[in-house]
Design a protein around this motif. Structure first.
Motif, PDB file in Angstrom:
ATOM      1  N   HIS A 140       0.769  -1.330  -0.120  1.00  0.00           N
ATOM      2  CA  HIS A 140      -0.067   0.155  -0.068  1.00  0.00           C
ATOM      3  C   HIS A 140       0.944   1.221  -0.143  1.00  0.00           C
ATOM      4  CE1 HIS A 140      -3.438   2.890   0.812  1.00  0.00           C
ATOM      5  NE2 HIS A 140      -2.618   3.115   1.846  1.00  0.00           N
ATOM      6  N   THR A 141       1.939   1.436   0.979  1.00  0.00           N
ATOM      7  CA  THR A 141       2.695   2.581   0.834  1.00  0.00           C
ATOM      8  C   THR A 141       3.659   2.717  -0.296  1.00  0.00           C
ATOM      9  OG1 THR A 141       3.338   2.190   3.215  1.00  0.00           O
ATOM     10  CG2 THR A 141       4.792   3.437   2.179  1.00  0.00           C
ATOM     11  N   ARG A 142       3.983   1.615  -0.936  1.00  0.00           N
ATOM     12  CA  ARG A 142       4.751   1.799  -2.261  1.00  0.00           C
ATOM     13  C   ARG A 142       3.598   2.128  -3.386  1.00  0.00           C
ATOM     14  NH1 ARG A 142       6.425  -3.650  -5.105  1.00  0.00           N
ATOM     15  NH2 ARG A 142       7.198  -4.085  -2.624  1.00  0.00           N
ATOM     16  N   ALA A 143       2.396   1.762  -3.511  1.00  0.00           N
ATOM     17  CA  ALA A 143       1.349   2.213  -4.111  1.00  0.00           C
ATOM     18  C   ALA A 143       1.093   3.913  -3.909  1.00  0.00           C
ATOM     19  CB  ALA A 143       0.094   1.743  -4.224  1.00  0.00           C
ATOM     20  N   LEU A 144       1.128   4.455  -2.706  1.00  0.00           N
ATOM     21  CA  LEU A 144       0.551   5.547  -2.292  1.00  0.00           C
ATOM     22  C   LEU A 144       1.893   6.553  -2.886  1.00  0.00           C
ATOM     23  CD1 LEU A 144      -1.056   7.631  -1.017  1.00  0.00           C
ATOM     24  CD2 LEU A 144       0.187   6.824   1.240  1.00  0.00           C
ATOM     25  N   ALA A 162       3.879   6.040  -5.378  1.00  0.00           N
ATOM     26  CA  ALA A 162       3.754   6.136  -6.817  1.00  0.00           C
ATOM     27  C   ALA A 162       2.719   7.149  -7.272  1.00  0.00           C
ATOM     28  CB  ALA A 162       3.396   4.672  -7.314  1.00  0.00           C
ATOM     29  N   GLU A 163       1.680   7.080  -6.445  1.00  0.00           N
ATOM     30  CA  GLU A 163       0.505   7.951  -6.845  1.00  0.00           C
ATOM     31  C   GLU A 163       0.846   9.461  -6.463  1.00  0.00           C
ATOM     32  OE1 GLU A 163      -3.703   9.082  -4.577  1.00  0.00           O
ATOM     33  OE2 GLU A 163      -3.004   7.026  -4.472  1.00  0.00           O
ATOM     34  N   LEU A 164       1.402   9.781  -5.487  1.00  0.00           N
ATOM     35  CA  LEU A 164       1.968  10.904  -5.171  1.00  0.00           C
ATOM     36  C   LEU A 164       3.135  11.720  -5.794  1.00  0.00           C
ATOM     37  CD1 LEU A 164       1.257  10.655  -1.220  1.00  0.00           C
ATOM     38  CD2 LEU A 164      -0.313  11.852  -2.903  1.00  0.00           C
ATOM     39  N   GLY A 165       3.939  10.616  -6.506  1.00  0.00           N
ATOM     40  CA  GLY A 165       5.085  11.153  -7.180  1.00  0.00           C
ATOM     41  C   GLY A 165       6.137  11.439  -6.201  1.00  0.00           C
ATOM     42  N   ILE A 166       6.330  10.480  -5.106  1.00  0.00           N
ATOM     43  CA  ILE A 166       7.433  10.842  -4.054  1.00  0.00           C
ATOM     44  C   ILE A 166       8.419   9.504  -4.246  1.00  0.00           C
ATOM     45  CG2 ILE A 166       8.040  10.916  -1.780  1.00  0.00           C
ATOM     46  CD1 ILE A 166       5.293  12.144  -1.056  1.00  0.00           C
ATOM     47  N   ALA A 167       9.531   9.842  -4.378  1.00  0.00           N
ATOM     48  CA  ALA A 167      10.370   8.865  -4.676  1.00  0.00           C
ATOM     49  C   ALA A 167      10.836   8.155  -3.314  1.00  0.00           C
ATOM     50  CB  ALA A 167      11.876   9.305  -5.300  1.00  0.00           C
ATOM     51  N   PRO A 168      10.857   7.039  -3.278  1.00  0.00           N
ATOM     52  CA  PRO A 168      11.311   6.201  -1.915  1.00  0.00           C
ATOM     53  C   PRO A 168      12.274   6.752  -1.240  1.00  0.00           C
ATOM     54  CG  PRO A 168      10.532   4.674  -3.568  1.00  0.00           C
ATOM     55  CD  PRO A 168      10.927   5.797  -4.176  1.00  0.00           C
ATOM     56  N   ASN A 169      13.536   7.269  -2.002  1.00  0.00           N
ATOM     57  CA  ASN A 169      14.697   7.658  -1.376  1.00  0.00           C
ATOM     58  C   ASN A 169      14.618   9.031  -0.718  1.00  0.00           C
ATOM     59  OD1 ASN A 169      14.712   9.562  -3.342  1.00  0.00           O
ATOM     60  ND2 ASN A 169      16.526   8.798  -4.441  1.00  0.00           N
ATOM     61  N   ASN A 197      14.266  -4.875   3.664  1.00  0.00           N
ATOM     62  CA  ASN A 197      13.471  -4.700   2.736  1.00  0.00           C
ATOM     63  C   ASN A 197      13.117  -3.460   1.954  1.00  0.00           C
ATOM     64  OD1 ASN A 197      11.281  -5.506   0.436  1.00  0.00           O
ATOM     65  ND2 ASN A 197       9.899  -5.173   2.155  1.00  0.00           N
ATOM     66  N   TYR A 198      12.934  -2.583   2.951  1.00  0.00           N
ATOM     67  CA  TYR A 198      12.757  -1.203   2.827  1.00  0.00           C
ATOM     68  C   TYR A 198      13.832  -0.599   2.242  1.00  0.00           C
ATOM     69  CZ  TYR A 198       7.902  -0.960   4.687  1.00  0.00           C
ATOM     70  OH  TYR A 198       6.736  -1.361   4.983  1.00  0.00           O
ATOM     71  N   ARG A 199      15.302  -0.749   2.996  1.00  0.00           N
ATOM     72  CA  ARG A 199      16.405  -0.224   2.348  1.00  0.00           C
ATOM     73  C   ARG A 199      16.520  -0.585   0.756  1.00  0.00           C
ATOM     74  NH1 ARG A 199      19.615  -0.999   7.181  1.00  0.00           N
ATOM     75  NH2 ARG A 199      20.138   1.445   7.775  1.00  0.00           N
ATOM     76  N   GLY A 200      16.176  -1.744   0.496  1.00  0.00           N
ATOM     77  CA  GLY A 200      16.408  -2.429  -1.015  1.00  0.00           C
ATOM     78  C   GLY A 200      15.652  -1.572  -1.915  1.00  0.00           C
ATOM     79  N   ARG A 201      14.407  -0.865  -1.435  1.00  0.00           N
ATOM     80  CA  ARG A 201      13.759  -0.043  -2.349  1.00  0.00           C
ATOM     81  C   ARG A 201      14.190   1.466  -2.340  1.00  0.00           C
ATOM     82  NH1 ARG A 201       7.847  -0.905  -0.746  1.00  0.00           N
ATOM     83  NH2 ARG A 201       8.234  -2.400   0.893  1.00  0.00           N
TER      84      ARG A 201
END
Length: 611
Positions: A109-113, A115-122, A146-150
């Motif tokens: 869900h967080t990953r999809a959110l 992407a929807e908001l245009g915020i890069a995980p880094n 797992n999160y670090r890998g993204r």
């Protein structure tokens, strides 16, 4: 009581379901580059509600078994508000260990959110809070990996509040560690807190973590934390949490940063004026946030030497577009048709390295060494009080550092590797030009020549190297400059307020170290028998230190020559007392010249001797 709990649970459920949570953001300043690193997201309930403030909100959620649901709602509200305001830099999101392992956090869900908001995980820093007992550390480590890998980064909150986060630090190896506000408040006046934080800083350097000092409420603590070399800070002195936070540092913080003591390189090798980010500045016309991607591509195609394009909102830089990344994406089929008319915000780096023009080369190099690899290719944006000036490249930065190192090595003393005469003189002139008060100390070994002649140059070199090491330990590496004139003569430029205590510390340390180098017979005699210059076999006193000190006020001297002459005269006065036949078994002397030229009522010079 049950009725009251039911009412609170119903109110909390209404707040979550109707989206009545609202986040506030507190800026985190990066001292190294004098810019806002990012924001910590904090949460509030509806105004005038009994659940408006965090303690009541989360206390009720825990009592009603709604803690995880509330935390997920807080995270989503914070991300949406952060994206809606297009806030620059990183977002620090508070996450409890229990929530980190919750299926809702791990189901994408967080990953999809994002992407929807245009915020890069880094751009997201997961800030682990220690408000509950950690029962599954291996599971947390696996989740964090797992999160670090993204691309996410990790922070540990409130270091020093408990023991669990010390274990977390050693196990998780976070990118950021937050110092509990207890150790920050009053640190400028509390030596115990100062040394606690220094110990934390040593650990952070070993672990390649950046420290964030929380709870900075006073200017004195702000300046102390900054001068200690702590990476980042946050607190009311910088800015309070607000729904619409500051995007630039406030005047009070900028004023405190401007009053920073003259900086030194870690090795003390300072040649001429210290290069800053402005030295590397390249003026590149930025593109506005609403510029389309086709315009960006056209800019790159028109200028083959253009590697990056900064993106601004007014004067404020908010992103950086890498040439190769942009062109590579648009080389794919149908990309121009799909994205050519859309905003360049879509493909820009939302968290570029933004630095103030006064940030030093060393600070920049440290930032890049700890940053993700792509920052080396993108370079950095240079600002003036938050406004865009231009960009700098990592290539130019590395070239400048290499040139400085070669130049510094050319002027270093070969025996101690400390700065020699040229950098000493240049640093004094630099101090004079800054119009700041400082103290010049000339350090010399008494009775050194007969000792060197008797025991040989190798043992004499050991004594000189010993003095170089002890002088560096007595000085404050953050603000004091240590140089080696040559032979057994050293020169120290003090900016530290406790310079006099440091001089006596050096005298005592040298005497103790020399005592450890003696044989039992020499120690009992307090000296040794050796030939003097006339060939006579006489008793020789052991080497001791004489230190001549002069205080230099703004405008008192015009060049390093005047400072050197005054310090040399003070050193001669110290040596005269050391050679006084009435003063037996002296460990050393310190002469402080306190007179001011032309001052009829100036206090007399002071001489003290250590027995």
């Amino acid at each position: 009581m049950i009725v009251l709990m039911d009412d609170e649970a119903a109110e909390l459920r209404r707040i979550i379901d109707e989206g009545l949570l609202y986040p506030v953001f507190q800026p985190i300043v990066d001292f190294r580059v004098r810019a806002i690193l990012g924001y910590e997201a904090l949460i509030r309930g509806p105004q005038d509600s009994p659940l408006q403030f965090p303690d009541a909100l989360f206390g009720t959620a825990k009592a009603c078994n709604l803690a995880l649901e509330l935390e997920h709602a807080c995270r989503e509200a914070s991300l949406r508000a952060f994206a809606a305001q297009r806030l620059p830099g990183r977002l620090f999101l508070n996450v409890t260990p229990g929530c980190l392992l919750d299926p809702l956090m791990m189901n994408g869900h967080t990953r999809a959110l994002l992407a929807e908001l245009g915020i890069a995980p880094n751009r997201i820093v997961i800030e682990l809070t220690e408000n509950q007992q950690i029962t599954d550390l291996p599971g947390i480590q696996e989740a964090l990996q797992n999160y670090r890998g993204r691309g996410f980064q990790i922070a540990i909150d409130d270091l020093g509040e408990g023991f669990a986060n010390l274990r977390m630090w050693s196990e998780v190896r976070p990118e950021f560690v937050k110092i509990d506000k207890h150790f920050v408040h009053g640190i400028a006046d509390d030596r115990i807190k100062y040394h606690f934080v220094r110990a934390m800083q040593d650990l952070a350097e070993i672990c390649n973590a950046s420290l964030v000092a929380e709870g900075i409420e006073r200017r004195e603590d702000f300046c102390c934390i900054r001068d200690m070399g702590i990476a980042c800070g946050q607190g009311y002195f910088i800015a309070r949490p607000e729904p619409v936070p500051l995007r630039q540092l406030p005047p009070a913080a900028l004023s405190a940063l401007a009053n920073q003591q003259l900086s030194l390189t870690p090795s003390g090798l300072v040649l001429g004026k210290m290069p800053t980010a402005r030295t590397l500045l390249r003026e590149i016309e930025p593109v506005p946030i609403d510029a389309c991607n086709s315009l960006v591509i056209a800019r790159f195609e028109a200028d083959p030497k253009l590697d990056v394009l900064p993106v601004v909102d007014g004067r404020q830089p908010i992103g950086l577009i890498n040439r190769h990344s942009m062109i590579d994406r648009f080389a794919r089929p149908f990309q121009k048709e799909l994205f050519g008319r859309k905003s360049c915000e879509l493909f820009m780096e939302h968290a570029p390295l933004v630095v103030d023009q006064h940030a030093t080369i060393q600070q920049l190099a440290m930032m890049l060494s700890l940053a993700p690899k792509h920052y080396l290719f993108d370079g950095f944006i240079v600002t003036d009080e938050g406004g865009y000036l231009g960009v700098g490249s990592s290539h130019d930065l590395m070239a400048t550092i290499t040139e400085m190192q070669i130049s510094a090595a050319r002027y270093a003393n070969p025996l101690t590797q400390l700065p020699g005469n040229v950098p000493i003189n240049e640093h004094i002139d630099r101090m004079l030009a800054s119009d700041g008060e400082f103290v010049a100390a000339y350090v010399d070994i008494d009775n050194f020549k007969p000792y060197n002649d008797t025991y040989g140059y190798r043992r004499g070199d050991d004594v000189i190297q010993l003095l170089g090491r002890l002088t560096g330990e007595a000085a404050d590496a953050r603000c004091d400059f240590v140089g080696h004139i040559g032979g057994d003569d050293f020169f120290v430029i003090f900016q530290s307020a406790d310079w006099e205590m440091r001089c006596w510390q050096l005298v005592r340390s040298f005497a103790e170290a020399m005592d450890g180098m003696l044989s039992a017979e020499e120690r009992a005699r307090g000296g040794y028998m050796a030939e003097n210059r006339r060939g006579e076999f006489v008793f020789q006193q052991l080497p001791t230190l004489s230190i001549g000190v002069v205080k230099i006020a703004p405008g008192e001297c015009e060049s390093h020559r005047e400072v050197a002459a005054a310090a040399s005269a003070a050193k001669k006065q110290a040596k005269k007392r050391a050679k006084n036949p009435a003063a037996d078994s002296l460990a050393g002397s310190v002469f402080v010249e306190r007179r001011r030229p032309g001052g009829a009522d100036a206090p007399r010079s002071m001489l003290r001797v250590l027995n």
